[in-house]
Design a protein around this motif. Structure first.
Motif, PDB file in Angstrom:
ATOM      1  N   THR A 150       0.561  -1.317  -0.547  1.00  0.00           N
ATOM      2  CA  THR A 150      -0.125  -0.085   0.038  1.00  0.00           C
ATOM      3  C   THR A 150       0.856   1.208  -0.153  1.00  0.00           C
ATOM      4  OG1 THR A 150      -1.354  -1.207   1.241  1.00  0.00           O
ATOM      5  CG2 THR A 150      -1.528   0.970   1.425  1.00  0.00           C
ATOM      6  N   LEU A 208      -5.895   4.349  -3.740  1.00  0.00           N
ATOM      7  CA  LEU A 208      -5.754   3.041  -2.794  1.00  0.00           C
ATOM      8  C   LEU A 208      -6.787   2.442  -2.130  1.00  0.00           C
ATOM      9  CD1 LEU A 208      -2.945   4.434  -0.382  1.00  0.00           C
ATOM     10  CD2 LEU A 208      -2.382   2.863  -1.978  1.00  0.00           C
ATOM     11  N   LEU A 222      -9.078   2.609  -0.290  1.00  0.00           N
ATOM     12  CA  LEU A 222      -9.224   2.596   1.313  1.00  0.00           C
ATOM     13  C   LEU A 222     -10.706   2.871   1.601  1.00  0.00           C
ATOM     14  CD1 LEU A 222      -6.201   4.209   2.568  1.00  0.00           C
ATOM     15  CD2 LEU A 222      -5.684   2.367   2.173  1.00  0.00           C
TER      16      LEU A 222
END
Length: 151
Positions: free
Chosen positions: A30, A115, A117
């Motif tokens: 990540t 990402l 998230l």
């Protein structure tokens, strides 16, 4: 097996970071993707790219990755290789005004968003990055002419 300052550290045991934000968001992969995406944005921004003296942004991406990994509870490779982060001191040689900060945040936000998230993790990460960016401003903005005249 010990590593020298310039050699890669052995792969960390993932269980060593269990329960950390580093592990919760996906660990090394990540933070590697975050740093790579951020520097892709920097490389494509000619005006902002001028702030980065290195021709190859790869080492800068690696340093950012290592710093963020360490900050969020992952491997301490950054300090092992570079010493204490001293974020403000390391950025003092550069002119960082609100425009530079905002441009950095624009590229970093695109990297964070890439990402995908979960919302709470994104918020926690973004809050830190935003506060860090504000703390590194070391140059006042140029005053803008307001059309005012002194008598």
């Amino acid at each position: 097996m010990s590593s020298t300052p310039n050699s890669p550290s052995p792969a960390p045991d993932p269980s060593e970071y269990e329960g950390t934000f580093y592990a919760q968001v996906g660990g090394k992969d990540t933070f590697r993707r975050l740093a790579e995406k951020f520097y892709e944005g920097v490389a494509a921004d000619d005006q902002f790219r001028a702030m980065y003296p290195e021709k190859d942004l790869g080492p800068a991406a690696e340093r950012l990755q290592m710093f963020l990994e360490q900050y969020w509870g992952g491997p301490t490779t950054y300090s092992e290789q570079r010493g204490h982060p001293r974020l403000r001191m390391r950025h003092m040689p550069y002119t960082i005004n609100s425009k530079a900060r905002d441009t950095w945040l624009k590229h970093m936000e695109a990297a964070v968003d890439s990402l995908d998230l979960p919302p709470l993790q994104r918020e926690v990460l973004w809050d830190y990055l935003e506060r860090a960016a504000h703390s590194l401003v070391n140059t006042p903005d140029e005053p803008h002419s307001q059309g005012l005249r002194l008598a």
